[in-house]
Design a protein around this motif. Structure first.
Motif, PDB file in Angstrom:
ATOM      1  N   GLY A 149      -5.933  50.899  -0.159  1.00 32.71           N
ATOM      2  CA  GLY A 149      -5.221  50.899   1.116  1.00 32.71           C
ATOM      3  C   GLY A 149      -3.866  51.579   1.018  1.00 32.71           C
ATOM      4  O   GLY A 149      -3.435  52.271   1.949  1.00 32.71           O
ATOM      5  N   LEU A 195      -4.498  50.580  11.391  1.00 30.98           N
ATOM      6  CA  LEU A 195      -5.074  49.502  10.584  1.00 30.98           C
ATOM      7  C   LEU A 195      -6.483  49.178  11.054  1.00 30.98           C
ATOM      8  O   LEU A 195      -7.398  48.969  10.243  1.00 30.98           O
ATOM      9  CB  LEU A 195      -4.186  48.261  10.667  1.00 30.98           C
ATOM     10  N   GLU A 232      -9.702  49.633   8.740  1.00 31.34           N
ATOM     11  CA  GLU A 232     -10.564  48.468   8.519  1.00 31.34           C
ATOM     12  C   GLU A 232     -12.010  48.796   8.876  1.00 31.34           C
ATOM     13  O   GLU A 232     -12.948  48.373   8.189  1.00 31.34           O
ATOM     14  CB  GLU A 232     -10.054  47.291   9.353  1.00 31.34           C
ATOM     15  N   ARG A 274     -15.042  48.560   6.357  1.00 25.21           N
ATOM     16  CA  ARG A 274     -16.132  47.638   6.689  1.00 25.21           C
ATOM     17  C   ARG A 274     -17.485  48.361   6.695  1.00 25.21           C
ATOM     18  O   ARG A 274     -18.508  47.795   6.293  1.00 25.21           O
ATOM     19  CB  ARG A 274     -15.840  46.978   8.035  1.00 25.21           C
ATOM     20  N   LEU A 281     -14.992  41.912   1.969  1.00 22.31           N
ATOM     21  CA  LEU A 281     -14.376  42.192   3.265  1.00 22.31           C
ATOM     22  C   LEU A 281     -12.952  41.648   3.361  1.00 22.31           C
ATOM     23  O   LEU A 281     -12.041  42.335   3.840  1.00 22.31           O
ATOM     24  CB  LEU A 281     -15.231  41.625   4.398  1.00 22.31           C
ATOM     25  N   SER A 282     -12.736  40.409   2.927  1.00 21.65           N
ATOM     26  CA  SER A 282     -11.388  39.836   3.035  1.00 21.65           C
ATOM     27  C   SER A 282     -10.413  40.569   2.125  1.00 21.65           C
ATOM     28  O   SER A 282      -9.248  40.782   2.487  1.00 21.65           O
ATOM     29  CB  SER A 282     -11.410  38.346   2.701  1.00 21.65           C
ATOM     30  N   ARG A 328      -9.512  43.830   3.825  1.00 23.09           N
ATOM     31  CA  ARG A 328      -8.581  43.658   4.943  1.00 23.09           C
ATOM     32  C   ARG A 328      -7.157  43.420   4.445  1.00 23.09           C
ATOM     33  O   ARG A 328      -6.188  43.928   5.024  1.00 23.09           O
ATOM     34  CB  ARG A 328      -9.060  42.513   5.828  1.00 23.09           C
ATOM     35  N   ASN A 360      -5.827  46.820   3.201  1.00 24.14           N
ATOM     36  CA  ASN A 360      -5.406  47.659   4.326  1.00 24.14           C
ATOM     37  C   ASN A 360      -4.114  47.153   4.946  1.00 24.14           C
ATOM     38  O   ASN A 360      -3.236  47.938   5.325  1.00 24.14           O
ATOM     39  CB  ASN A 360      -6.507  47.678   5.390  1.00 24.14           C
ATOM     40  N   ALA A 361      -4.012  45.831   5.095  1.00 26.56           N
ATOM     41  CA  ALA A 361      -2.823  45.248   5.717  1.00 26.56           C
ATOM     42  C   ALA A 361      -1.572  45.586   4.917  1.00 26.56           C
ATOM     43  O   ALA A 361      -0.532  45.955   5.487  1.00 26.56           O
ATOM     44  CB  ALA A 361      -2.984  43.739   5.854  1.00 26.56           C
ATOM     45  N   SER A 380     -18.964  44.823  14.334  1.00 24.41           N
ATOM     46  CA  SER A 380     -17.688  44.645  15.025  1.00 24.41           C
ATOM     47  C   SER A 380     -17.735  43.471  15.991  1.00 24.41           C
ATOM     48  O   SER A 380     -18.718  43.293  16.718  1.00 24.41           O
ATOM     49  CB  SER A 380     -17.328  45.920  15.803  1.00 24.41           C
ATOM     50  N   SER A 427     -12.166  43.976  17.160  1.00 21.38           N
ATOM     51  CA  SER A 427     -12.333  45.294  16.552  1.00 21.38           C
ATOM     52  C   SER A 427     -12.747  46.318  17.595  1.00 21.38           C
ATOM     53  O   SER A 427     -12.223  47.450  17.613  1.00 21.38           O
ATOM     54  CB  SER A 427     -13.376  45.239  15.433  1.00 21.38           C
TER      55      SER A 427
END
Length: 444
Positions: free
Chosen positions: A24, A63, A67, A71, A226-227, A230, A233-234, A416, A420
């Protein structure tokens, strides 16, 4: 990529996850170049911090796009080029034309952007020769690098640019109440074009599509990540938002009311203003941040977009569209998840990508031919096509992500949700407006 760092299972706990952060940062850092610095600086010089909200909104929308890219890779088990291939030949043909033209023109732009601060810091050579040196060094570093070393190098550069620009923002003593009021959406007279530029431009480039390939190199596979994706990316886009806010503050404090219209050279004007007000050390500090920004952008593009081109050369040779996948009498499910469809038929591997002929050929394409543009003005027809294709890429990315992430091509936990879809829809709509605005401006 030449070495995959495969992690057995997703990390548990915030501390363990933070240690895995990396792709990210690469995507966010590579997406912010000198043009974004200029756009933010000019917005600050004209409107102070009144457009702060636009920079924050832009980071949120980027973001959401990043994401979505991550994903898709985790929930489908396939690359983004595999997804575009399934949408039809139009998608891969558009991307192929875009990436070839974009690389030729952007190569010269990226090298020049690095050459400017090098010339300002060390002198001795004309900007174009510093630019050529930067391009060749970037070519060499990406040619021989390994992913884990590349990630560490970019992380160091990100910290340098972050600390330098934020330090300068603190130095100019921003008005905190003005910053707070800038978070309230407002449109000063004549500011619409700057709002669109801040929301749509900062951190939004083709490198966003490269994010999934850096995840592959990191060893992240499956929806269990996935978490982690995220959070990754954050971290990248929160740092980008803080960086953009800092640049807006500096532009507002140092150049408010001045008409800065000299493109990247306006950043040198800002550096000189800092030097005259606070001492030469402030100018050098800012130029080091400027150099780190442009270098991360160059290296990120040289690596990430070359990976995209490498995968495009693979995907374009495969059958296109659902009919080609299923075919009469195959008994295949036309809506089966891509993870089932691509395990045996597509075969992108990170291990081989960075040593492949297409990867190295595109690296050379980014570096050597564009050097000719450093000595001449870009041909009008070429820059027109480049500009229109560039403006079209971000709505293309947003719209195709909506199509892919709401299909049965991904597993249920990867599809999604309403949030999203709303964010991707808003981002796609905004980029369509920017595309139309860009075309109108170029024609007029």
């Amino acid at each position: 990529m030449s070495t995959e760092t495969t992690v057995a299972s997703p990390p548990i706990g915030f501390g363990a996850k933070i240690k895995q952060v990396g792709p990210g940062l690469l995507a966010a850092a590579a997406g912010v170049g000198s043009g974004d610095l200029v756009a933010t600086m000019v917005a600050g010089a004209r409107y102070g911090t009144a457009l702060l909200w636009a920079a924050v909104l832009g980071a949120v929308l980027k973001l959401a796009l990043a994401e979505g890219v991550g994903r898709w890779h985790l929930a489908s088990g396939a690359t983004l080029l595999d997804g575009w291939r399934r949408l039809g030949r139009w998608a891969t043909v558009f991307f192929g034309v875009y990436i070839v033209i974009w690389g030729f023109v952007y190569g010269a732009t990226a090298m020049s952007a690095v050459g400017l601060p090098l010339n300002a810091l060390f002198g001795g050579l004309d900007v174009r020769y510093w630019a050529m040196i930067a391009g060749l060094v970037g070519l060499g570093l990406v040619w021989i690098q390994r992913y884990h070393i590349f990630e560490k190098l970019i992380t160091v550069l990100v910290l340098i640019k972050f600390v330098s620009v934020v330090s300068v923002a603190v130095l100019v003593a921003p008005d905190l109440s003005g910053l707070a009021s800038g978070l309230v959406p407002q449109l000063p007279e004549g500011s619409v074009i700057y709002v669109l530029g801040l929301v749509g431009g900062v951190g939004g480039t083709i490198t966003m599509a490269a994010y999934g390939y850096w995840m592959i190199a990191k060893g992240w596979k499956g929806t269990g990540w996935l978490s982690m994706m995220r959070l990754d990316n954050a971290v990248g886009y929160v740092m980008t938002a803080i960086f953009v806010i800092a640049m807006l503050v500096v532009g507002s404090a140092m150049l408010l009311g001045q008409d800065i219209t000299k493109g990247d050279e306006g950043l040198l004007i800002l550096g000189n203003e800092l030097g005259s007000r606070y001492g030469d050390w402030a100018r050098i500090l800012f130029l080091c941040g400027f150099l780190a920004v442009t270098t991360t952008s160059l290296l990120g593009v040289w690596n990430g977009v070359s990976l995209l081109f490498t995968d495009w050369t693979r995907a374009i040779r495969l059958p296109h569209g659902r009919a080609a996948e299923v075919g009469p009498g195959t008994g295949a499910d036309p809506e089966r998840p891509v993870a089932e469809a691509t395990a045996s038929e597509t075969g992108y591997t990170a291990t081989a990508a960075e040593r492949s002929t297409p990867f190295r050929a595109y690296l050379i394409w980014l570096t050597i031919p564009p050097m000719g543009l450093l000595f001449f003005d870009s041909p009008f027809a070429l820059t027109l096509v480049y500009g229109v294709l560039g403006a079209a890429f971000m709505p293309f990315l947003g719209i195709t992500l909506i199509m892919l992430l709401n299909s049965k091509r991904v597993t249920g936990d990867g599809r999604s949700g309403w949030l999203s879809n709303v964010l991707l829809g808003v981002a796609s709509g905004l980029f369509v407006v920017l595309l139309v605005t860009d075309i109108v401006n170029r024609i007029s």
